[in-house]
Design an enzyme around this catalytic site. Structure first.
Site, PDB file in Angstrom:
ATOM      1  N   HIS B 326       0.814  -1.219   0.000  1.00  0.00           N
ATOM      2  CA  HIS B 326       0.000   0.000   0.000  1.00  0.00           C
ATOM      3  C   HIS B 326       0.844   1.265   0.000  1.00  0.00           C
ATOM      4  O   HIS B 326       0.370   2.317  -0.449  1.00  0.00           O
ATOM      5  CB  HIS B 326      -0.948   0.016   1.204  1.00  0.00           C
ATOM      6  CG  HIS B 326      -2.104  -0.912   1.045  1.00  0.00           C
ATOM      7  ND1 HIS B 326      -2.022  -2.248   1.382  1.00  0.00           N
ATOM      8  CD2 HIS B 326      -3.348  -0.719   0.565  1.00  0.00           C
ATOM      9  CE1 HIS B 326      -3.191  -2.821   1.112  1.00  0.00           C
ATOM     10  NE2 HIS B 326      -4.003  -1.926   0.611  1.00  0.00           N
ATOM     11  N   GLY B 327       2.031   1.208   0.511  1.00  0.00           N
ATOM     12  CA  GLY B 327       2.837   2.412   0.485  1.00  0.00           C
ATOM     13  C   GLY B 327       4.102   2.275   1.283  1.00  0.00           C
ATOM     14  O   GLY B 327       4.232   1.402   2.143  1.00  0.00           O
TER      15      GLY B 327
END
Lengths: 311, 482
Positions: B326-327
């Site tokens: 996701h990041g």
């Protein structure tokens, strides 16, 4: 496929017609600026920020003068003096007659910029607002305004929030609770906001030049009056800090106008909703003061020349 | 181009008309049109990053063909790793370079060694995590001989860049989507109207629920130190519905749009907030990513077949990698790890597959036990979302510590609380509709299908009007950044 297309077209048509109908119901409750872009071109104008939008009441002037004056003031972000506001004024003004009355509300914020370089015209704060972007200011309904600036707030067309009502004459009537606790809470918050502005806003000689250009332009169509509206003593202290010699700056250009009325000497006489904006009743009193002063100036002008400072 | 923008409202009918009328329903021409439309759709943000998609497409197409010809296992492995390294290399550079650099510098400075290194100003290409995983699935499946590589470059390019799901999924498997590009598509009225309904519901979720909830979630999270514990709980709840409305709304629009062109995409959400345990939640949330990690990471690692430690290790790996996907931020890693901690007790007690069916199937209401399980699972999820939304770990911990204070018992207060109350009303209405429609692919699929046609139209008309009246200005989808 034909059936699908037919259904989509029919459904879309119903939806679009409904949207158009809803948009056409937008009024003074829907948005604080919308009607300023739907009303016809005007002969006489009130120019300024939200202080003037709420504090100078055209109907009170009409009672005293029998002159229909339109309040074309917006907010501290949209209508400081500069090329965009001047252009918008040109759009709004009916340039057919030359006996108009123009009341220009001046204060330190309207001749200041909040950019690093206060004379950087490309960074002026109003550049991306409706003032700068709306060329059509007299069309009803004004779909381009509604689509661009009311997006995300269309529910307000139906809900009609009772706090603010923009009248057909441009006056923004704000009805807020005036109990001491509410006023104190709003004043605290607004003054904090202005205290933050204090370090960001800087005097702009270019804005003063545009104030002069605005006066010069309006002089062609009638008499121009400069007014500094009263504010709460606490805001006054902030304004004095921001521009201690504000009155001197204005006095240098006052000879181009029919006069300058500084009402900050009577700050204590009025009530404010948040320390900055005049409460409705106080707005009426202030507008009556302005009307009386204009009548006096007009009487004096018959015998003297332009450029009178009245305190 | 955003799904919730005027640009897309113009783009979609044009592509639709060209696709069904101008191409004369010729398959090759339709696929070519989809490639052009997809590249236009993507290039609307930043045309420069199209080169990444094109390069990735060419590499995986060539690797696929080479894998077919190659029988030597070592050479096949080299080909597979070429594809993996190219795809993950792009992803690693654009998404994780600065993260690793910063942590490397911090780690060394901890031991007293100062390292001077320049971080780069890198723009993250929209949707890179999605199309990278999609193309990787192709190469891996071809390598495992689960899929015949395609010789049709246009069909493959259309598969990689298919605009409805290019930037935020669902992450399609080549085994599902690619064969659909070989088959002649037929316009089916019921499929198209179903697609339109799903688009409409997706727009409602995104514009009315997510974007409105976002206003308050952002306000509260951005200045969390100014708010009471009770307001922070509301902030976390707003974010919970923001992320669900935003992402599942996007998936609905993507799936619905695909159906207009005769394609069927995988389901990505199945009413996850009605889950009775975390294992069920993860079978219902971002299904295309969860199953991707299950098939290409968890199972190759041994899955849950080994001993207890192996199960724990694999579970942590899959959840932490999923968080990291996701990041590039420790908050996502902790979010993933937290979900692993929630999940492991279920796995170790063999209770992770207790709730395979939809809750209270065929009933109006859940049982008391089901209700408590749902609320508990929802509470755990909301808590985990705090890490997901926080700017950094310090922010997350300060947010939680403020919740756990006496101010938790104060009345929540923030600017615009009246409008927020209206949004809460919409969220309740939304949950009610989702509950009623929970046995369907999406909530309104058959909700009004038994009504007479004019009443059905009135229902859809009301949804459109709600979107128009209560929608906010068009905002980007959260998952574009991943």
């Amino acid at each position: 496929m034909k059936r699908f297309i037919r259904h989509i077209i029919l459904f879309s048509s119903i939806v679009l017609a409904s949207i158009y109908f809803i948009l056409s119901q937008a009024d003074g409750y829907s948005d604080p600026f919308y009607l300023k872009f739907t009303t016809p071109q005007q002969k006489s104008l009130i120019i300024g920020t939200s202080k003037a939008a709420q504090g100078i009441i055209p109907s009170v002037i009409a009672e005293n003068f029998d002159i229909p004056v339109y309040n074309y003031s917006f907010s501290i972000n949209s209508s400081p003096f500069g090329p965009k506001y001047l252009e918008s004024i040109k759009h709004k003004l009916s340039q057919k007659k030359r006996d108009g009355v123009f009341i220009l509300n001046v204060d330190c914020w309207s001749i200041a910029s909040r950019c690093t370089e206060p004379n950087d015209i490309l960074s002026f704060r109003e550049n991306n607002t409706c003032i700068a972007e709306m060329e059509t200011v007299d069309k009803n309904p004004n779909l381009s305004y509604l689509l661009k600036y009311m997006s995300g707030n269309y529910y307000k067309i139906l809900h009609k929030p009772a706090v603010a009502l923009l009248h057909d004459d441009g006056w923004l009537e704000v009805s807020l609770s005036m109990d001491s606790i509410s006023v104190a809470r709003r004043t605290k918050s607004t003054l904090l906001n202005y205290k933050n502005k204090q370090s960001i806003y800087k005097y702009s000689s270019l804005r003063v030049d545009y104030l002069v250009k605005t006066i010069d332009f309006l002089n062609e169509f009638g008499d121009v009056y400069l007014v500094r509206l009263p504010v709460s003593p606490k805001l006054m202290a902030i304004e004095n800090d921001v521009m201690p010699d504000f009155n001197n700056t204005i006095n240098q250009i006052v000879n181009k106008t029919s006069g300058y009325l500084d009402l900050t000497t009577t700050n204590d006489l009025y009530k404010y909703t948040d320390g900055v904006h005049l409460q409705k009743e106080s707005g009426k009193k202030v507008t009556e003061e302005i009307s009386k002063w204009i009548r006096n100036v007009e009487a004096q002008q018959k015998g003297t020349k332009k450029g009178t400072t009245v305190k | 181009m955003l799904f919730n923008s005027i640009d897309f409202a113009v783009f979609l009918p044009i592509v639709f008309a060209l696709y069904w009328f101008v191409t004369n329903k010729r398959l090759k021409l339709q696929n070519f049109l989809l490639v052009i439309a997809s590249y236009t759709f993507y290039g609307w943000w930043d045309w420069r990053f199209l080169s990444l998609i094109i390069f990735s497409t060419l590499v995986d197409y060539s690797v696929g063909l080479a894998l077919k010809k190659q029988e030597n296992q070592t050479k096949r492995k080299i080909l597979l790793w070429t594809s993996i390294l190219v795809n993950l290399g792009f992803l690693g550079f654009f998404k994780y370079y600065n993260f690793f650099l910063d942590n490397f510098i911090t780690a060394f400075s901890f031991f007293g060694t100062e390292i001077k290194a320049n971080s780069l100003y890198i723009i993250l290409p929209v949707g890179i995590s999605f199309y990278t995983f999609q193309t990787l699935s192709y190469t891996i499946d071809v390598y495992k001989r689960k899929l015949e590589p395609t010789k049709d470059l246009i069909a493959f390019a259309a598969f990689v860049s298919f605009f409805p799901q290019l930037v935020a999924g669902p992450i399609e498997r080549a085994t599902n989507l690619l064969p659909q590009f070989y088959k002649k598509r037929k316009f089916i009225y019921s499929q198209a109207t179903d697609g339109m309904k799903q688009i409409l519901w997706g727009l409602f979720k995104k514009i009315v629920i997510a974007d409105n909830a976002a206003e308050y979630a952002n306000m509260i999270f951005n200045d969390s130190s100014d708010y009471s514990g009770s307001t922070l709980v509301l902030g976390a709840l707003f974010f919970t519905f923001q992320i669900y409305g935003d992402f599942s709304g996007y998936s609905d629009i993507a799936i619905g749009t695909s159906r207009l062109f005769g394609f069927n995409l995988k389901r990505n959400f199945a009413f996850p907030y009605f889950s009775r345990d975390i294992a069920e939640f993860w079978r219902r949330w971002h299904i295309s990513l969860s199953t991707w990690f299950r098939d290409y990471l968890y199972i190759p690692l041994g899955g849950s077949r080994g001993g207890i430690w192996m199960k724990i290790r694999n579970t942590f790996i899959i959840f932490i990698v999923s968080g990291f996907w996701h990041g590039a931020n420790w908050t996502f890693i902790v979010w993933g790890a937290l979900n692993a901690i929630y999940f492991i007790p279920l796995l170790l007690t063999n209770n992770n597959r207790n709730n395979l069916d939809i809750v209270a199937r065929g009933k109006y209401l859940p049982s008391f036990k089901e209700l408590i399980s749902m609320l508990l699972t929802f509470g755990l999820t909301v808590f985990a979302w705090i890490f997901f939304r926080a700017e950094n770990m310090e922010h997350a911990f300060s947010y939680i510590s403020q919740i756990v204070s006496l101010s938790l018992f104060e009345m929540p207060y923030f600017l615009g609380i009246r409008k927020a109350a209206m949004i809460v009303g919409f969220i309740i209405l939304f949950l009610l509709i989702e509950w009623i429609g929970r046995e369907q692919q999406y909530a309104i699929k058959t909700l009004v299908s038994k009504w007479k046609k004019p009443f059905q139209w009135v229902f859809y008309y009301l949804i459109v009007m709600l979107i128009f009246l209560y929608g906010t200005t068009s905002k980007e989808f959260i998952y574009f950044q991943f």
